[in-house]
Design a protein around this motif. Sequence first.
Motif, PDB file in Angstrom:
ATOM      1  N   GLY A  71      19.012  28.990  76.046  1.00  0.00           N
ATOM      2  CA  GLY A  71      19.259  27.735  75.337  1.00  0.00           C
ATOM      3  C   GLY A  71      18.828  26.473  76.071  1.00  0.00           C
ATOM      4  O   GLY A  71      18.127  25.633  75.489  1.00  0.00           O
ATOM      5  N   PRO A  72      19.239  26.297  77.322  1.00  0.00           N
ATOM      6  CA  PRO A  72      18.912  25.033  77.991  1.00  0.00           C
ATOM      7  C   PRO A  72      17.402  24.768  78.077  1.00  0.00           C
ATOM      8  O   PRO A  72      16.945  23.663  77.774  1.00  0.00           O
ATOM      9  CB  PRO A  72      19.550  25.204  79.377  1.00  0.00           C
ATOM     10  CG  PRO A  72      20.713  26.134  79.122  1.00  0.00           C
ATOM     11  CD  PRO A  72      20.211  27.099  78.085  1.00  0.00           C
ATOM     12  N   GLU A  73      16.611  25.801  78.453  1.00  0.00           N
ATOM     13  CA  GLU A  73      15.167  25.576  78.577  1.00  0.00           C
ATOM     14  C   GLU A  73      14.533  25.360  77.200  1.00  0.00           C
ATOM     15  O   GLU A  73      13.670  24.490  77.028  1.00  0.00           O
ATOM     16  CB  GLU A  73      14.517  26.768  79.291  1.00  0.00           C
ATOM     17  CG  GLU A  73      13.079  26.481  79.676  1.00  0.00           C
ATOM     18  CD  GLU A  73      12.434  27.647  80.389  1.00  0.00           C
ATOM     19  OE1 GLU A  73      13.151  28.511  80.952  1.00  0.00           O
ATOM     20  OE2 GLU A  73      11.184  27.699  80.358  1.00  0.00           O
ATOM     21  N   ARG A  74      14.979  26.142  76.213  1.00  0.00           N
ATOM     22  CA  ARG A  74      14.459  25.958  74.852  1.00  0.00           C
ATOM     23  C   ARG A  74      14.750  24.533  74.360  1.00  0.00           C
ATOM     24  O   ARG A  74      13.877  23.841  73.832  1.00  0.00           O
ATOM     25  CB  ARG A  74      15.112  26.973  73.889  1.00  0.00           C
ATOM     26  CG  ARG A  74      14.562  26.883  72.467  1.00  0.00           C
ATOM     27  CD  ARG A  74      15.496  27.466  71.425  1.00  0.00           C
ATOM     28  NE  ARG A  74      16.760  26.767  71.338  1.00  0.00           N
ATOM     29  CZ  ARG A  74      16.939  25.561  70.778  1.00  0.00           C
ATOM     30  NH1 ARG A  74      15.914  24.899  70.260  1.00  0.00           N
ATOM     31  NH2 ARG A  74      18.127  24.981  70.766  1.00  0.00           N
ATOM     32  N   TYR A  75      15.980  24.108  74.569  1.00  0.00           N
ATOM     33  CA  TYR A  75      16.392  22.786  74.085  1.00  0.00           C
ATOM     34  C   TYR A  75      15.550  21.665  74.703  1.00  0.00           C
ATOM     35  O   TYR A  75      15.054  20.785  73.981  1.00  0.00           O
ATOM     36  CB  TYR A  75      17.885  22.593  74.365  1.00  0.00           C
ATOM     37  CG  TYR A  75      18.324  21.158  74.222  1.00  0.00           C
ATOM     38  CD1 TYR A  75      18.283  20.523  72.987  1.00  0.00           C
ATOM     39  CD2 TYR A  75      18.746  20.434  75.335  1.00  0.00           C
ATOM     40  CE1 TYR A  75      18.649  19.198  72.857  1.00  0.00           C
ATOM     41  CE2 TYR A  75      19.115  19.110  75.216  1.00  0.00           C
ATOM     42  CZ  TYR A  75      19.056  18.490  73.974  1.00  0.00           C
ATOM     43  OH  TYR A  75      19.405  17.172  73.854  1.00  0.00           O
ATOM     44  N   VAL A  76      15.383  21.685  76.040  1.00  0.00           N
ATOM     45  CA  VAL A  76      14.632  20.568  76.655  1.00  0.00           C
ATOM     46  C   VAL A  76      13.142  20.640  76.347  1.00  0.00           C
ATOM     47  O   VAL A  76      12.450  19.620  76.336  1.00  0.00           O
ATOM     48  CB  VAL A  76      14.855  20.451  78.192  1.00  0.00           C
ATOM     49  CG1 VAL A  76      16.309  20.172  78.493  1.00  0.00           C
ATOM     50  CG2 VAL A  76      14.346  21.667  78.937  1.00  0.00           C
ATOM     51  N   THR A  77      12.643  21.852  76.086  1.00  0.00           N
ATOM     52  CA  THR A  77      11.215  21.996  75.772  1.00  0.00           C
ATOM     53  C   THR A  77      10.925  21.526  74.344  1.00  0.00           C
ATOM     54  O   THR A  77       9.911  20.875  74.100  1.00  0.00           O
ATOM     55  CB  THR A  77      10.779  23.477  75.909  1.00  0.00           C
ATOM     56  OG1 THR A  77      11.180  23.958  77.190  1.00  0.00           O
ATOM     57  CG2 THR A  77       9.275  23.626  75.746  1.00  0.00           C
ATOM     58  N   TYR A  78      11.813  21.850  73.422  1.00  0.00           N
ATOM     59  CA  TYR A  78      11.514  21.636  72.000  1.00  0.00           C
ATOM     60  C   TYR A  78      12.413  20.576  71.360  1.00  0.00           C
ATOM     61  O   TYR A  78      11.994  19.453  71.141  1.00  0.00           O
ATOM     62  CB  TYR A  78      11.607  22.972  71.252  1.00  0.00           C
ATOM     63  CG  TYR A  78      10.632  23.998  71.781  1.00  0.00           C
ATOM     64  CD1 TYR A  78       9.262  23.836  71.606  1.00  0.00           C
ATOM     65  CD2 TYR A  78      11.083  25.124  72.471  1.00  0.00           C
ATOM     66  CE1 TYR A  78       8.355  24.769  72.093  1.00  0.00           C
ATOM     67  CE2 TYR A  78      10.188  26.065  72.967  1.00  0.00           C
ATOM     68  CZ  TYR A  78       8.831  25.883  72.776  1.00  0.00           C
ATOM     69  OH  TYR A  78       7.946  26.796  73.267  1.00  0.00           O
ATOM     70  N   THR A  79      13.654  20.946  71.064  1.00  0.00           N
ATOM     71  CA  THR A  79      14.517  20.069  70.258  1.00  0.00           C
ATOM     72  C   THR A  79      14.586  18.665  70.840  1.00  0.00           C
ATOM     73  O   THR A  79      14.433  17.665  70.130  1.00  0.00           O
ATOM     74  CB  THR A  79      15.939  20.670  70.175  1.00  0.00           C
ATOM     75  OG1 THR A  79      15.834  22.028  69.753  1.00  0.00           O
ATOM     76  CG2 THR A  79      16.814  19.887  69.205  1.00  0.00           C
ATOM     77  N   ARG A  80      14.847  18.580  72.150  1.00  0.00           N
ATOM     78  CA  ARG A  80      15.057  17.275  72.780  1.00  0.00           C
ATOM     79  C   ARG A  80      13.826  16.376  72.669  1.00  0.00           C
ATOM     80  O   ARG A  80      13.922  15.154  72.628  1.00  0.00           O
ATOM     81  CB  ARG A  80      15.455  17.474  74.246  1.00  0.00           C
ATOM     82  CG  ARG A  80      16.064  16.234  74.887  1.00  0.00           C
ATOM     83  CD  ARG A  80      16.558  16.575  76.302  1.00  0.00           C
ATOM     84  NE  ARG A  80      17.417  15.532  76.811  1.00  0.00           N
ATOM     85  CZ  ARG A  80      16.978  14.421  77.408  1.00  0.00           C
ATOM     86  NH1 ARG A  80      15.687  14.216  77.555  1.00  0.00           N
ATOM     87  NH2 ARG A  80      17.829  13.510  77.824  1.00  0.00           N
ATOM     88  N   GLU A  81      12.656  16.992  72.643  1.00  0.00           N
ATOM     89  CA  GLU A  81      11.405  16.225  72.564  1.00  0.00           C
ATOM     90  C   GLU A  81      11.007  15.897  71.129  1.00  0.00           C
ATOM     91  O   GLU A  81      10.464  14.824  70.862  1.00  0.00           O
ATOM     92  CB  GLU A  81      10.262  17.015  73.224  1.00  0.00           C
ATOM     93  CG  GLU A  81      10.356  17.049  74.741  1.00  0.00           C
ATOM     94  CD  GLU A  81      10.455  15.636  75.326  1.00  0.00           C
ATOM     95  OE1 GLU A  81       9.585  14.807  75.019  1.00  0.00           O
ATOM     96  OE2 GLU A  81      11.420  15.396  76.085  1.00  0.00           O
ATOM     97  N   TYR A  82      11.267  16.812  70.226  1.00  0.00           N
ATOM     98  CA  TYR A  82      10.658  16.685  68.895  1.00  0.00           C
ATOM     99  C   TYR A  82      11.616  16.280  67.779  1.00  0.00           C
ATOM    100  O   TYR A  82      11.183  15.734  66.772  1.00  0.00           O
ATOM    101  CB  TYR A  82       9.970  18.007  68.498  1.00  0.00           C
ATOM    102  CG  TYR A  82       8.718  18.256  69.292  1.00  0.00           C
ATOM    103  CD1 TYR A  82       7.508  17.683  68.916  1.00  0.00           C
ATOM    104  CD2 TYR A  82       8.748  19.024  70.457  1.00  0.00           C
ATOM    105  CE1 TYR A  82       6.355  17.879  69.659  1.00  0.00           C
ATOM    106  CE2 TYR A  82       7.606  19.229  71.208  1.00  0.00           C
ATOM    107  CZ  TYR A  82       6.414  18.656  70.808  1.00  0.00           C
ATOM    108  OH  TYR A  82       5.284  18.828  71.549  1.00  0.00           O
ATOM    109  N   LEU A  83      12.902  16.595  67.949  1.00  0.00           N
ATOM    110  CA  LEU A  83      13.791  16.415  66.793  1.00  0.00           C
ATOM    111  C   LEU A  83      14.652  15.167  66.935  1.00  0.00           C
ATOM    112  O   LEU A  83      15.317  14.975  67.957  1.00  0.00           O
ATOM    113  CB  LEU A  83      14.669  17.666  66.618  1.00  0.00           C
ATOM    114  CG  LEU A  83      15.145  17.950  65.204  1.00  0.00           C
ATOM    115  CD1 LEU A  83      13.988  18.101  64.218  1.00  0.00           C
ATOM    116  CD2 LEU A  83      15.996  19.231  65.182  1.00  0.00           C
ATOM    117  N   GLY A  84      14.613  14.341  65.924  1.00  0.00           N
ATOM    118  CA  GLY A  84      15.503  13.192  65.836  1.00  0.00           C
ATOM    119  C   GLY A  84      16.622  13.484  64.851  1.00  0.00           C
ATOM    120  O   GLY A  84      16.633  14.523  64.178  1.00  0.00           O
TER     121      GLY A  84
END
Length: 248
Positions: free
Chosen positions: A226-239
């Motif tokens: 979860g943590p690596e997935r989140y910072v790679t994808y959601t945190r960068e792309y999703l508002g």
Amino acid sequence: MDIPRIFNITESAHRIHNPFTTEKLATLGAALRLKPGARVLDLGSGSGEMLCTWARDYGIFGTGIDMSKLFTEQAKLRAKELGVADRVNFIHGDATGYVIDEKVDVAACVGATWIGGGVAGTIELLTRSLRVGGIILIGEPYWRKLPPTEDIAKGCLATSISEFLLLPELIASFGHLGYDVVEMVLADQDSWDRYEAAKWLTMRNWLEANPDDELAKEIRDQLTSGPERYVTYTREYLGWGVFALMRQ
Ligand code: SAH
């Protein structure tokens, strides 16, 4: 009746089940210029933080309906804790098609627009509970940056790039539905962390206490990746944001 158990586990310690902080929720309440005695309906009210704090801070009356038994129980406890149990009412149930008897000043669905089959259907559903001239609140994700590939969209746990719009497109879509956007409060990366990163410690604690549970492997996998997935994808792309709408 309940939501999938995994959410009741990973979000058991959340007061706000969205990428919002207490401060942003208060900012939204203040932005709406709520009058004491205003009535607010919340479909998918979660653990009730919006209605309870707005009842305490702005003197509103609220009704919330949510399918999670745990979150609804937490909402009732929170109302008692904040001394607003006489102002807010939480119903455990399916909000699909829910229309309240006495029309409200503000009708909200914050981060649960599947309840009405999408944004347009949810606005239509909320309208049936709203007084003329009232405000609709919609909490919804959007792309901060368009994912360059479908795999990146999936990394954000979206089904596809087409599941969400860019912010200007989302704002325009409200206009196309016949609504003015009259206020908004947006999440930021730090408030996203409060939603996503808060799940990690909850999952870790739950694993310590429930090593033999049938969901232990799934939770372990989520905690590991979860943590690596989140910072790679959601945190960068999703508002994400809450948009206040009034009929044009
Ligand atoms: N608005 C809340 C919760 C958002 S999370 C907050 O911001 O904290 C989405 C919520 O929708 C969860 O609490 C979940 O239990 C609820 N939910 C999902 N499907 C539902 C349905 N059909 N009817 C009512 N609530 C539902």
